[in-house]
Enzyme design. Structure first.
Site, PDB file in Angstrom:
ATOM      1  N   SER A 183     -75.987 -22.850 -71.919  1.00  0.00           N
ATOM      2  CA  SER A 183     -76.355 -21.575 -71.263  1.00  0.00           C
ATOM      3  C   SER A 183     -77.708 -21.703 -70.927  1.00  0.00           C
ATOM      4  O   SER A 183     -78.590 -22.164 -71.335  1.00  0.00           O
ATOM      5  CB  SER A 183     -76.108 -20.496 -72.154  1.00  0.00           C
ATOM      6  N   TYR A 206     -76.778 -15.519 -79.808  1.00  0.00           N
ATOM      7  CA  TYR A 206     -76.168 -16.250 -78.648  1.00  0.00           C
ATOM      8  C   TYR A 206     -76.895 -17.382 -78.345  1.00  0.00           C
ATOM      9  O   TYR A 206     -76.426 -18.581 -78.260  1.00  0.00           O
ATOM     10  CB  TYR A 206     -75.548 -15.628 -77.627  1.00  0.00           C
TER      11      TYR A 206
HETATM   12  P1  NAP Z   1     -64.437 -15.819 -70.201  1.00  0.00           P
HETATM   13  O1  NAP Z   1     -64.294 -15.714 -68.838  1.00  0.00           O
HETATM   14  O2  NAP Z   1     -64.630 -14.580 -71.006  1.00  0.00           O
HETATM   15  O3  NAP Z   1     -63.449 -16.836 -71.109  1.00  0.00           O
HETATM   16  C1  NAP Z   1     -63.641 -17.374 -72.426  1.00  0.00           C
HETATM   17  C2  NAP Z   1     -62.700 -18.241 -72.618  1.00  0.00           C
HETATM   18  O4  NAP Z   1     -62.860 -18.795 -73.910  1.00  0.00           O
HETATM   19  C3  NAP Z   1     -61.270 -17.782 -72.692  1.00  0.00           C
HETATM   20  O5  NAP Z   1     -60.523 -18.721 -72.249  1.00  0.00           O
HETATM   21  C4  NAP Z   1     -60.997 -17.169 -74.158  1.00  0.00           C
HETATM   22  O6  NAP Z   1     -59.529 -17.484 -74.403  1.00  0.00           O
HETATM   23  C5  NAP Z   1     -61.741 -18.471 -74.851  1.00  0.00           C
HETATM   24  N1  NAP Z   1     -62.311 -17.859 -75.998  1.00  0.00           N
HETATM   25  C6  NAP Z   1     -63.103 -16.937 -76.380  1.00  0.00           C
HETATM   26  N2  NAP Z   1     -63.267 -16.776 -77.646  1.00  0.00           N
HETATM   27  C7  NAP Z   1     -62.498 -17.721 -77.966  1.00  0.00           C
HETATM   28  C8  NAP Z   1     -62.460 -18.224 -79.594  1.00  0.00           C
HETATM   29  N3  NAP Z   1     -62.762 -17.626 -80.712  1.00  0.00           N
HETATM   30  N4  NAP Z   1     -61.558 -19.317 -79.849  1.00  0.00           N
HETATM   31  C9  NAP Z   1     -60.785 -19.790 -78.713  1.00  0.00           C
HETATM   32  N5  NAP Z   1     -61.082 -19.603 -77.526  1.00  0.00           N
HETATM   33  C10 NAP Z   1     -61.821 -18.502 -77.327  1.00  0.00           C
HETATM   34  O7  NAP Z   1     -66.053 -16.608 -70.476  1.00  0.00           O
HETATM   35  P2  NAP Z   1     -66.945 -17.565 -69.345  1.00  0.00           P
HETATM   36  O8  NAP Z   1     -67.719 -16.762 -68.876  1.00  0.00           O
HETATM   37  O9  NAP Z   1     -65.743 -18.400 -68.645  1.00  0.00           O
HETATM   38  O10 NAP Z   1     -67.595 -18.545 -70.429  1.00  0.00           O
HETATM   39  C11 NAP Z   1     -67.287 -19.914 -70.738  1.00  0.00           C
HETATM   40  C12 NAP Z   1     -68.499 -20.461 -71.471  1.00  0.00           C
HETATM   41  O11 NAP Z   1     -69.516 -20.483 -70.391  1.00  0.00           O
HETATM   42  C13 NAP Z   1     -68.797 -19.913 -72.834  1.00  0.00           C
HETATM   43  O12 NAP Z   1     -69.244 -20.907 -73.704  1.00  0.00           O
HETATM   44  C14 NAP Z   1     -70.054 -19.131 -72.321  1.00  0.00           C
HETATM   45  O13 NAP Z   1     -70.877 -19.084 -73.298  1.00  0.00           O
HETATM   46  C15 NAP Z   1     -70.611 -20.019 -71.058  1.00  0.00           C
HETATM   47  N6  NAP Z   1     -71.586 -19.471 -70.312  1.00  0.00           N
HETATM   48  C16 NAP Z   1     -71.133 -18.455 -69.409  1.00  0.00           C
HETATM   49  C17 NAP Z   1     -72.087 -17.829 -68.670  1.00  0.00           C
HETATM   50  C18 NAP Z   1     -71.572 -16.591 -67.634  1.00  0.00           C
HETATM   51  O14 NAP Z   1     -72.331 -16.138 -67.117  1.00  0.00           O
HETATM   52  N7  NAP Z   1     -70.007 -16.379 -67.546  1.00  0.00           N
HETATM   53  C19 NAP Z   1     -73.418 -18.221 -68.499  1.00  0.00           C
HETATM   54  C20 NAP Z   1     -73.422 -19.172 -69.489  1.00  0.00           C
HETATM   55  C21 NAP Z   1     -72.645 -19.660 -70.024  1.00  0.00           C
HETATM   56  P3  NAP Z   1     -58.518 -16.047 -74.286  1.00  0.00           P
HETATM   57  O15 NAP Z   1     -58.399 -15.999 -72.722  1.00  0.00           O
HETATM   58  O16 NAP Z   1     -57.404 -16.354 -75.087  1.00  0.00           O
HETATM   59  O17 NAP Z   1     -59.432 -14.847 -74.958  1.00  0.00           O
END
Ligand code: NAP
Length: 254
Positions: free
Chosen positions: A147, A160
Site C-alpha cells: 500500500s 495497517y
Molecule cells: P476488497 O475489494 O475488500 O477485497 C478483499 C479480498 O480479500 C476479498 O477477496 C476477500 O475475500 C479477501 N479477504 C479479506 N480478508 C481475508 C481473510 N482474512 N482471509 C482470506 N481472504 C480475505 O479489497 P481490495 O481493495 O481489493 O484490497 C486488496 C488488497 O489491496 C489488500 O491487501 C489491500 O490492503 C490492498 N490495497 C487496497 C487499496 C484500495 O484503495 N482499495 C489501497 C492499497 C492497498 P471475501 O470476498 O471472501 O471476503
C-alpha cells in the site's frame, strides 16, 4: 498481452476488488488461476465465471487467512483442485493480495486489531510463501500487494501501515534468497482504488473528488491499473526486477 500459457497462478483475495482484477488479467494472459477467497462464495464464483466467459481457466479455493491452520488448509485445497484439473501440484505465480483494513489511530488501535492486521497482511504471506516454495517452479513470480501507506503517512491506519511495512521487508529479504532459482519477489503499492475496502472514504462525490485530486492524474485508481502492473511483474519481461516495491498510486502525494 503477456504469455502465461502453461503457468499456474494463485491469487489470494480474488473474489472481489483488486484480486479479481489480477485474477482476470493473469487468466486472460493464459494462466490457470486459483481464485482464493475467505467467505464470499458467490463473488468468487462470479470471478471464475468472468474468467471463463473471457476464455480463461480458473477454479476456487476457499480459506479464511489469519486463522490457525490456514496455510496448510489452503494448500490442501489447492492441491486437491489441481489434481481434479489434471494439473501437477506446482505453482508459477503467487500473488499475496487478500486483506482488509481496520482503521485506527494510535489512541484507538487495540492489540486485537493489530494482531488481525499483521496476521492477514504479513504472517499469512510469509507462511504462504514458506509452504509454497516447494511447489514454486524455477523462474517463478511472487507479487505482494502492499500500500502507498508505507510511503505516505496514514496516522489513521497505523497498524495497517505497519503490517504492510512488514510485507515489504519480507519482499526484500526473499528476493535475495530466491534469486538463485530465478524467482523474483516484488511488491506493488496501490494508492486509492475504488473497491469495497475503505468504501466509506469515497462514499460521496465530494469525498471521491478529494481523493482523486491526490493523484497527479486527477482520478482514483481502478483495479485494471493495478492488475496491469502485476501482470507485467508476473511475466518474463520483468525478469530483471526483484526486491522492489512498485508504487501504483497514480502519483499520490508526490
Ligand atoms: P476488497 O475489494 O475488500 O477485497 C478483499 C479480498 O480479500 C476479498 O477477496 C476477500 O475475500 C479477501 N479477504 C479479506 N480478508 C481475508 C481473510 N482474512 N482471509 C482470506 N481472504 C480475505 O479489497 P481490495 O481493495 O481489493 O484490497 C486488496 C488488497 O489491496 C489488500 O491487501 C489491500 O490492503 C490492498 N490495497 C487496497 C487499496 C484500495 O484503495 N482499495 C489501497 C492499497 C492497498 P471475501 O470476498 O471472501 O471476503
Amino acid at each position: 498481452m503477456g504469455d502465461l500459457k502453461g503457468k499456474t497462478a494463485l491469487v489470494t483475495g480474488a473474489s472481489r476488488g483488486i484480486g479479481r482484477g489480477i485474477a482476470r488479467r493473469l487468466a486472460a494472459d493464459g494462466a490457470l488461476v486459483a481464485v482464493h477467497y475467505a467467505t464470499k462464495e458467490t463473488a468468487a464464483e462470479e470471478t471464475a465465471e468472468l474468467i471463463a466467459r473471457d476464455g480463461g481457466r480458473a477454479f476456487l479455493v476457499r480459506t479464511p487467512l489469519g486463522t490457525p491452520g490456514d496455510v496448510p488448509a489452503l494448500y490442501a485445497r489447492l492441491d486437491a483442485a489441481l489434481e481434479e484439473h489434471g494439473e501437477p501440484r506446482a505453482l508459477d505465480i503467487l500473488v499475496n493480495n487478500a486483506g482488509y483494513n481496520i482503521p485506527g489511530a494510535i489512541g484507538d488501535v487495540t492489540p486485537q486489531d493489530f494482531d488481525q492486521l499483521v496476521a492477514v497482511h504479513a504472517k499469512a504471506p510469509l507462511f504462504l510463501i514458506q509452504h509454497g516454495l516447494g511447489r514454486l517452479r524455477e523462474g517463478g513470480r511472487i507479487v505482494n500487494i502492499s500500500s502507498a501507506a508505507t510511503r505516505v503517512a496514514f496516522p489513521g491506519s497505523v497498524a495497517y501501515s505497519m503490517a504492510k511495512g512488514a510485507l515489504e521487508s519480507l519482499t526484500l529479504a526473499l528476493a535475495k534468497e530466491l534469486g538463485s532459482r530465478g524467482i523474483t519477489v516484488n511488491a506493488v503499492a496501490p494508492g486509492y482504488v475504488k473497491t469495497d475496502m475503505n468504501r466509506q472514504r469515497w462514499s460521496t462525490p465530494e469525498k471521491e473528488a478529494a481523493h482523486a485530486a491526490l493523484s497527479v492524474f486527477g482520478r482514483m485508481g481502478d483495479v485494471g491499473d493495478i492488475a496491469d502492473i502485476v501482470a507485467f511483474l508476473a511475466s518474463d519481461e520483468s525478469r530483471w526486477i526483484t526486491g522492489q516495491c512498485i508504487d501504483a498510486s497514480g502519483g499520490v502525494n508526490l
